[in-house]
Design a protein around this motif. Structure first.
Motif, PDB file in Angstrom:
ATOM      1  N   CYS A  56       0.835  -1.199   0.000  1.00  0.00           N
ATOM      2  CA  CYS A  56       0.000   0.000   0.000  1.00  0.00           C
ATOM      3  C   CYS A  56       0.876   1.257   0.000  1.00  0.00           C
ATOM      4  O   CYS A  56       0.600   2.209  -0.730  1.00  0.00           O
ATOM      5  CB  CYS A  56      -0.937   0.009   1.196  1.00  0.00           C
TER       6      CYS A  56
ATOM      7  N   PHE B 107       2.404   1.603  -3.535  1.00  0.00           N
ATOM      8  CA  PHE B 107       1.444   2.150  -4.496  1.00  0.00           C
ATOM      9  C   PHE B 107       1.154   3.621  -4.210  1.00  0.00           C
ATOM     10  O   PHE B 107       0.960   4.406  -5.136  1.00  0.00           O
ATOM     11  CB  PHE B 107       0.151   1.339  -4.499  1.00  0.00           C
ATOM     12  N   SER B 108       1.126   3.990  -2.952  1.00  0.00           N
ATOM     13  CA  SER B 108       0.913   5.387  -2.584  1.00  0.00           C
ATOM     14  C   SER B 108       2.051   6.255  -3.109  1.00  0.00           C
ATOM     15  O   SER B 108       1.828   7.336  -3.663  1.00  0.00           O
ATOM     16  CB  SER B 108       0.792   5.510  -1.070  1.00  0.00           C
TER      17      SER B 108
ATOM     18  N   TYR C 155       1.807   6.451  -6.970  1.00  0.00           N
ATOM     19  CA  TYR C 155       0.724   7.346  -7.372  1.00  0.00           C
ATOM     20  C   TYR C 155       1.112   8.804  -7.144  1.00  0.00           C
ATOM     21  O   TYR C 155       0.861   9.652  -7.998  1.00  0.00           O
ATOM     22  CB  TYR C 155      -0.553   7.003  -6.597  1.00  0.00           C
TER      23      TYR C 155
ATOM     24  N   ALA D 287      -3.464  10.056  -2.291  1.00  0.00           N
ATOM     25  CA  ALA D 287      -2.757   8.829  -1.926  1.00  0.00           C
ATOM     26  C   ALA D 287      -2.749   8.585  -0.421  1.00  0.00           C
ATOM     27  O   ALA D 287      -2.477   7.480   0.021  1.00  0.00           O
ATOM     28  CB  ALA D 287      -1.328   8.865  -2.455  1.00  0.00           C
TER      29      ALA D 287
ATOM     30  N   PHE E 123      -8.175   5.796  -1.152  1.00  0.00           N
ATOM     31  CA  PHE E 123      -7.061   5.259  -1.935  1.00  0.00           C
ATOM     32  C   PHE E 123      -6.607   3.926  -1.358  1.00  0.00           C
ATOM     33  O   PHE E 123      -6.346   2.972  -2.094  1.00  0.00           O
ATOM     34  CB  PHE E 123      -5.892   6.247  -1.967  1.00  0.00           C
ATOM     35  N   ARG E 124      -6.501   3.850  -0.031  1.00  0.00           N
ATOM     36  CA  ARG E 124      -6.081   2.600   0.596  1.00  0.00           C
ATOM     37  C   ARG E 124      -7.071   1.477   0.300  1.00  0.00           C
ATOM     38  O   ARG E 124      -6.670   0.338   0.083  1.00  0.00           O
ATOM     39  CB  ARG E 124      -5.925   2.794   2.097  1.00  0.00           C
TER      40      ARG E 124
ATOM     41  N   VAL F 102      -6.611   0.253  -3.249  1.00  0.00           N
ATOM     42  CA  VAL F 102      -5.395  -0.528  -3.436  1.00  0.00           C
ATOM     43  C   VAL F 102      -5.459  -1.838  -2.647  1.00  0.00           C
ATOM     44  O   VAL F 102      -5.204  -2.913  -3.188  1.00  0.00           O
ATOM     45  CB  VAL F 102      -4.148   0.289  -3.007  1.00  0.00           C
ATOM     46  N   ASN F 103      -5.793  -1.772  -1.378  1.00  0.00           N
ATOM     47  CA  ASN F 103      -5.697  -2.946  -0.513  1.00  0.00           C
ATOM     48  C   ASN F 103      -6.702  -4.038  -0.819  1.00  0.00           C
ATOM     49  O   ASN F 103      -6.359  -5.220  -0.739  1.00  0.00           O
ATOM     50  CB  ASN F 103      -5.832  -2.527   0.953  1.00  0.00           C
TER      51      ASN F 103
ATOM     52  N   VAL G 143      -5.589  -6.012  -3.987  1.00  0.00           N
ATOM     53  CA  VAL G 143      -4.339  -6.725  -3.709  1.00  0.00           C
ATOM     54  C   VAL G 143      -4.609  -7.917  -2.790  1.00  0.00           C
ATOM     55  O   VAL G 143      -4.108  -9.019  -3.021  1.00  0.00           O
ATOM     56  CB  VAL G 143      -3.284  -5.772  -3.099  1.00  0.00           C
TER      57      VAL G 143
END
Length: 158
Positions: free
Chosen positions: A11, A14-15, A18, A29, A34-35, A38-39, A42
């Motif tokens: 995470c 990716f943050s 981004y 981000a 956003f988390r 992404v999370n 994944v």
């Protein structure tokens, strides 16, 4: 449980990516949205299938890749540490302890760093000739690799 540390690292990765690609919208981000974006994928697409495997021998090649990744990371950290030390030495202030919101992420990584020991019994059952000497060798080698990786990170300060 052992995937939590990897989840946090991915995470944050990716943050960072981004934020680098979208500097105008870098604040997004750091949001919970956003988390979640992404999370959840994944966890569903990577960690769930890996956690659901019943036969650990399928991951035997991944161990070699992991050792290679740790070795590469160690070499990069060692090579870059002198550069960063020289660059930030005049303005660096060293604090023995910092308590901020990163404390919780650090705790999660620390607490779950050694949860792979839960896998000790499945690994023992999959050894060709399981006995105390062989499992001790596996444990010592895995802890030695962990120790070296953590020492490199501690020494280089990354």
């Amino acid at each position: 449980m052992s995937c939590i540390g990897y989840q946090i690292i991915l995470c944050q990765l990716f943050s960072y990516i981004y934020s680098s690609l979208q500097p105008d919208n870098a604040a997004f981000a750091d949001t919970i949205e956003f988390r979640a974006l992404v999370n959840i994928p994944v966890a569903a697409l990577i960690f769930l299938p890996l956690s659901a495997q019943r036969d650990l021998s399928a991951l035997s090649k991944a161990g070699i890749v992991s050792i290679g990744a740790i070795t590469y990371t160690s070499i990069v950290l060692i090579a870059e540490s002198k550069f960063y030390y020289d660059l930030y030495k005049p303005i660096a202030t060293i604090y023995p302890f910092i308590l901020d919101w990163n404390f919780f992420s650090s705790c999660a990584l620390t607490f779950f760093a050694f949860t792979c020991q839960i896998q000790l019994l499945p690994i023992y059952s999959e050894l060709i000739n399981p006995n105390y000497r062989r499992i001790k060798k596996v444990v010592v080698r895995s802890l030695l690799i962990d120790f070296v990786a953590y020492i490199v990170v501690i020494v280089t300060g990354k």
